[in-house]
Design a protein around this motif. Sequence first.
Motif, short mmCIF file in Angstrom:
data_model
loop_
_atom_site.label_atom_id
_atom_site.label_comp_id
_atom_site.label_asym_id
_atom_site.label_seq_id
_atom_site.Cartn_x
_atom_site.Cartn_y
_atom_site.Cartn_z
N UNK A 169 22.35 -7.86 -1.99
CA UNK A 169 22.58 -6.99 -0.82
C UNK A 169 21.35 -6.15 -0.49
N UNK A 170 20.23 -6.83 -0.28
CA UNK A 170 18.98 -6.14 0.01
C UNK A 170 18.46 -6.44 1.41
N UNK A 171 19.07 -7.42 2.07
CA UNK A 171 18.65 -7.81 3.41
C UNK A 171 19.78 -8.62 4.03
N UNK A 172 19.99 -8.53 5.34
CA UNK A 172 21.06 -9.31 5.96
C UNK A 172 20.87 -10.82 5.82
N UNK A 173 19.63 -11.27 5.68
CA UNK A 173 19.37 -12.71 5.54
C UNK A 173 18.60 -12.93 4.24
N UNK A 174 19.29 -13.48 3.25
CA UNK A 174 18.67 -13.78 1.95
C UNK A 174 18.83 -15.27 1.65
N UNK A 175 18.37 -16.09 2.59
CA UNK A 175 18.46 -17.54 2.41
C UNK A 175 17.56 -18.02 1.28
N UNK A 176 16.69 -17.15 0.78
CA UNK A 176 15.76 -17.53 -0.28
C UNK A 176 16.40 -17.53 -1.66
N UNK A 177 17.57 -16.90 -1.82
CA UNK A 177 18.18 -16.85 -3.16
C UNK A 177 19.10 -18.06 -3.36
N UNK A 178 19.23 -18.48 -4.62
CA UNK A 178 20.05 -19.63 -4.99
C UNK A 178 21.07 -19.18 -6.02
N UNK A 179 22.32 -19.50 -5.82
CA UNK A 179 23.36 -19.10 -6.77
C UNK A 179 23.09 -19.63 -8.17
N UNK A 180 22.53 -20.82 -8.28
CA UNK A 180 22.32 -21.42 -9.60
C UNK A 180 21.38 -20.58 -10.47
N UNK A 181 20.56 -19.76 -9.85
CA UNK A 181 19.66 -18.92 -10.63
C UNK A 181 20.38 -17.70 -11.21
N UNK A 182 21.67 -17.55 -10.88
CA UNK A 182 22.49 -16.50 -11.47
C UNK A 182 23.58 -17.05 -12.39
N UNK A 183 23.86 -18.35 -12.33
CA UNK A 183 25.00 -18.91 -13.07
C UNK A 183 24.79 -18.75 -14.58
N UNK A 184 25.78 -18.15 -15.22
CA UNK A 184 25.79 -18.03 -16.68
C UNK A 184 26.68 -19.14 -17.23
N UNK A 185 26.12 -20.18 -17.87
CA UNK A 185 26.92 -21.31 -18.32
C UNK A 185 27.98 -20.96 -19.35
N UNK A 186 27.80 -19.82 -20.04
CA UNK A 186 28.75 -19.44 -21.07
C UNK A 186 29.95 -18.66 -20.54
#
Length: 466
Positions: A134-151
Amino acid sequence: MFMTMKQFSKSFLAAFVGAAFLVGCGEDEPAVHPKDSDSQAFISQYEAQSYHPVLIRNATILTATGEQIENGSILFADGEIVEVGTDIDEPSDDDLEVIDAKGKWVTPGLIDVHSHLGVYPAPGVQSSSDGNEMTSPVTADVWAEHSVWPQDPQFQLALAGGVTAMQILPGSANLVGGRGVTLKNVAGRSVMDMKFPDAPYGLKMACGENPKRVYGGKGQAPMTRMGNVAGYRKSWIDAKEYMESWDNYEAGMGNGKPPKRDLRLESLAGVLRGEILIQNHCYRADEMLVMMEIAKEFDFKVTTFHHAVESYKIADKLAENGVCSAMWSDWWGFKQEAYDMVPSNVALVDKAGACAVVHSDSATVIQHLNKEAAKAMTSGNQLGMDITPAHAIKWITINAAKAIGVDEQTGSLEEGKMADVVLWDGNPFSVYTKAEKVFIDGALKYDRNNQFKQPVSDFGLTNIKQ
């Protein structure tokens, strides 16, 4: 990662040794067109588990092609479905496992198109809340997979509910929230071990109240729905210019110097090129129509509207434009734009010939997708629609696969498709029924009657006493 206690020590040792030899390189990338298909970074490292052939006999089978087979059989081997029908010869294979499923049902693995497992893992604490940038109205540069915790221990709870694949999305705070990722519901030390091979990315967008509240509350744009639309259009104008600058460079036009890479515009340009699918959080019918107008203006397609509580009002338009609606069976009224809901929403969209999907958006609901579909089926039948289980199963299998672009690989029980299969101990549209066995690419990943096939995440293991 899911594992039994017996597997824990081996996995821990492998992870420790692997981590000891990790190195990093910082070499510059060559100046090539920044297409995901050209990159070797962040590609799927998923490998289907080797497993013996399985023949399930005497089951009621819902194929998700509209067919219900009584006393049916399904044979799968080498990760694929070999045959489905009533007259399957038993192969002469010493490794074949034959399961008598009299009184039981078989369906494709369930697929949830809207999940936040891994990006909002359990326990739900601020330090691991990684779904909304929530730092900018358009954050198309972020990818959910870079936050996924497999555990995340919620993965195995979904597995016990028959879920074999899911799309993990960023949250809905922004006009454009970033890329989602489709996962196989399997163990992995990295999200790359879980990534569904060759599944297209989805780009999460959000209409209506959420962006207004998040940014308007800060005195920033957008503060209104017209501000939302202006923000989308500005972004697509930038993306079109970015795409054209790379096209011109590749055509040898200009000064011969490649444009500077822009991660935000890369994702948006991927949509314009038809490589990334739009997954659009949108409740109100009028806003869905506006989003389809924006898609026309910039020549792309909305693949799926999510939540979509007013889809029943424009079901004909959704069918006409080939847009899926991912909906709840009966969630409504928790904010103004969610108020004009009807319990027959899913059934009405389906009746119009549009692509109807039942989704969760919940770590609890994902464990009960079959019951959510049952509620939607019942609501339709109360209006006299005569919806059968053979049809309703599509809402959580093949239609869901279509909504995230993997329907050629999975979502139905057809020859050559991935053997993502669930054996239920009864009719899956009954509240009393549970998933008994869950196979992913033909390998048994969950067995309710075998504690050694009921995986537990690392985080879920108790402390080991010396």
